[in-house]
Design a protein around this motif. Structure first.
Motif, PDB file in Angstrom:
ATOM      1  N   LEU A 115       0.832  -1.196   0.000  1.00 33.48           N
ATOM      2  CA  LEU A 115       0.000   0.000   0.000  1.00 33.48           C
ATOM      3  C   LEU A 115       0.871   1.252   0.000  1.00 33.48           C
ATOM      4  O   LEU A 115       1.951   1.271   0.596  1.00 33.48           O
ATOM      5  CB  LEU A 115      -0.894   0.028   1.240  1.00 33.48           C
ATOM      6  CG  LEU A 115      -1.871  -1.120   1.417  1.00 33.48           C
ATOM      7  CD1 LEU A 115      -2.544  -1.034   2.775  1.00 33.48           C
ATOM      8  CD2 LEU A 115      -2.908  -1.107   0.309  1.00 33.48           C
ATOM      9  N   ALA A 116       0.371   2.305  -0.618  1.00 28.88           N
ATOM     10  CA  ALA A 116       1.036   3.603  -0.567  1.00 28.88           C
ATOM     11  C   ALA A 116       0.711   4.256   0.776  1.00 28.88           C
ATOM     12  O   ALA A 116      -0.352   4.006   1.352  1.00 28.88           O
ATOM     13  CB  ALA A 116       0.548   4.482  -1.708  1.00 28.88           C
ATOM     14  N   PRO A 117       1.600   5.080   1.311  1.00 30.08           N
ATOM     15  CA  PRO A 117       1.331   5.743   2.589  1.00 30.08           C
ATOM     16  C   PRO A 117       0.015   6.526   2.600  1.00 30.08           C
ATOM     17  O   PRO A 117      -0.679   6.553   3.606  1.00 30.08           O
ATOM     18  CB  PRO A 117       2.531   6.673   2.765  1.00 30.08           C
ATOM     19  CG  PRO A 117       3.625   5.989   2.046  1.00 30.08           C
ATOM     20  CD  PRO A 117       2.964   5.350   0.856  1.00 30.08           C
ATOM     21  N   GLY A 118      -0.354   7.108   1.482  1.00 31.38           N
ATOM     22  CA  GLY A 118      -1.600   7.858   1.405  1.00 31.38           C
ATOM     23  C   GLY A 118      -2.839   7.007   1.606  1.00 31.38           C
ATOM     24  O   GLY A 118      -3.880   7.491   2.050  1.00 31.38           O
ATOM     25  N   GLY A 176      13.649  -0.277   3.600  1.00 31.82           N
ATOM     26  CA  GLY A 176      12.571   0.499   4.193  1.00 31.82           C
ATOM     27  C   GLY A 176      11.403  -0.392   4.555  1.00 31.82           C
ATOM     28  O   GLY A 176      11.486  -1.621   4.503  1.00 31.82           O
ATOM     29  N   LEU A 177      10.299   0.255   4.914  1.00 32.96           N
ATOM     30  CA  LEU A 177       9.095  -0.472   5.324  1.00 32.96           C
ATOM     31  C   LEU A 177       8.128  -0.598   4.158  1.00 32.96           C
ATOM     32  O   LEU A 177       8.030   0.296   3.315  1.00 32.96           O
ATOM     33  CB  LEU A 177       8.411   0.258   6.476  1.00 32.96           C
ATOM     34  CG  LEU A 177       9.220   0.435   7.762  1.00 32.96           C
ATOM     35  CD1 LEU A 177       8.390   1.182   8.806  1.00 32.96           C
ATOM     36  CD2 LEU A 177       9.680  -0.895   8.313  1.00 32.96           C
ATOM     37  N   LEU A 178       7.399  -1.700   4.145  1.00 32.38           N
ATOM     38  CA  LEU A 178       6.306  -1.927   3.200  1.00 32.38           C
ATOM     39  C   LEU A 178       5.050  -2.171   4.015  1.00 32.38           C
ATOM     40  O   LEU A 178       5.090  -2.843   5.042  1.00 32.38           O
ATOM     41  CB  LEU A 178       6.598  -3.136   2.312  1.00 32.38           C
ATOM     42  CG  LEU A 178       7.856  -3.061   1.453  1.00 32.38           C
ATOM     43  CD1 LEU A 178       8.134  -4.405   0.810  1.00 32.38           C
ATOM     44  CD2 LEU A 178       7.719  -1.981   0.401  1.00 32.38           C
ATOM     45  N   TYR A 179       3.919  -1.656   3.548  1.00 30.57           N
ATOM     46  CA  TYR A 179       2.662  -1.744   4.280  1.00 30.57           C
ATOM     47  C   TYR A 179       1.668  -2.578   3.478  1.00 30.57           C
ATOM     48  O   TYR A 179       1.489  -2.358   2.288  1.00 30.57           O
ATOM     49  CB  TYR A 179       2.096  -0.340   4.518  1.00 30.57           C
ATOM     50  CG  TYR A 179       3.135   0.642   5.009  1.00 30.57           C
ATOM     51  CD1 TYR A 179       3.634   0.568   6.304  1.00 30.57           C
ATOM     52  CD2 TYR A 179       3.629   1.627   4.171  1.00 30.57           C
ATOM     53  CE1 TYR A 179       4.587   1.462   6.751  1.00 30.57           C
ATOM     54  CE2 TYR A 179       4.586   2.526   4.608  1.00 30.57           C
ATOM     55  CZ  TYR A 179       5.063   2.439   5.898  1.00 30.57           C
ATOM     56  OH  TYR A 179       6.025   3.322   6.335  1.00 30.57           O
ATOM     57  N   PHE A 180       1.009  -3.523   4.158  1.00 29.05           N
ATOM     58  CA  PHE A 180       0.057  -4.414   3.499  1.00 29.05           C
ATOM     59  C   PHE A 180      -1.239  -4.456   4.290  1.00 29.05           C
ATOM     60  O   PHE A 180      -1.227  -4.434   5.516  1.00 29.05           O
ATOM     61  CB  PHE A 180       0.624  -5.833   3.397  1.00 29.05           C
ATOM     62  CG  PHE A 180       1.875  -5.920   2.588  1.00 29.05           C
ATOM     63  CD1 PHE A 180       1.817  -6.058   1.215  1.00 29.05           C
ATOM     64  CD2 PHE A 180       3.117  -5.863   3.199  1.00 29.05           C
ATOM     65  CE1 PHE A 180       2.975  -6.136   0.465  1.00 29.05           C
ATOM     66  CE2 PHE A 180       4.277  -5.939   2.464  1.00 29.05           C
ATOM     67  CZ  PHE A 180       4.205  -6.068   1.090  1.00 29.05           C
ATOM     68  N   SER A 181      -2.343  -4.565   3.576  1.00 30.84           N
ATOM     69  CA  SER A 181      -3.643  -4.737   4.205  1.00 30.84           C
ATOM     70  C   SER A 181      -3.968  -6.225   4.207  1.00 30.84           C
ATOM     71  O   SER A 181      -4.135  -6.837   3.156  1.00 30.84           O
ATOM     72  CB  SER A 181      -4.705  -3.966   3.427  1.00 30.84           C
ATOM     73  OG  SER A 181      -5.975  -4.217   3.967  1.00 30.84           O
TER      74      SER A 181
END
Length: 198
Positions: free
Chosen positions: A96-99, A166-171
């Motif tokens: 996911l993008a930070p936004g 860096g960090l990666l964000y997942f739902s």
């Protein structure tokens, strides 16, 4: 003479087996001739809060990843190259993008599963579709957005033999998941890799 030849063959096979075992990836690592990946997954809310500096709420998994370019040429590496897969329930999600995490407008799509129930009762084929859509607006949390962007893995071209991290964000619904249920897949300029966790 036969005994010494047997001992030599046994030693040679043992050495080959040991070298083959060295190529097996460790948990949280994957690599090939082009790229080397190392990473950890954060599924606990307290770990995520420590890494990001804010609470992201339920259903978010964070990956801390370092990707090293092993070639002598520049290579583009970024969040779009990664996805998270749950072997427990089959969920798959792209980074996911930070936004997307910090607020703003969102389109919520609900899956219609009524046809599946009807198919089960009548023993006929049933298809699922879109059950409804709604729009959710909430104000953007600028502080959270800035923190997520500063810690996110940048989408950039790495130098020859350079690295990016860096960090990666997942739902993904992480309440009942364990690290062993998840794998992080990479599909990019460096090839295709899968990182397992324990």
């Amino acid at each position: 003479m036969k005994l010494s030849a047997t001992v030599v063959i046994f030693c040679a096979l043992s050495t080959l087996t040991a070298r083959a075992a060295d190529k097996k990836a460790f948990p949280g690592q994957a690599g090939n001739d082009n790229i080397e990946l190392t990473g950890t997954l954060l599924i606990d809310a307290a770990e995520i809060h420590d890494a990001v500096g804010s609470d992201l709420g339920p259903g978010i998994v964070v990956a801390r990843v370092k990707a090293s370019n092993k070639t002598g040429d520049p290579m583009r590496i970024g969040p779009g190259d990664f996805s998270l897969l749950s072997r427990k329930n089959g969920d798959r999600g792209d980074a996911l993008a930070p936004g997307e995490l910090a607020g703003g407008s969102a389109l919520i799509v609900k899956r219609d599963t009524a046809a599946r129930g009807w198919a089960h009762i009548t023993n006929q084929p049933g298809f699922t579709g879109v059950g409804g859509m709604s729009k959710a607006d909430k104000p953007v949390d600028e502080a959270l957005l800035a923190a997520l962007k500063s810690k996110e893995m940048p989408d950039q071209e790495t130098k020859p033999n350079g690295s990016v991290e860096g960090l990666l964000y997942f739902s993904m619904e992480s309440a009942k998941l364990k690290l062993k249920d998840l794998s992080l897949t990479y599909k990019g300029a460096g090839g295709r890799l899968s990182m397992e966790f324990k």
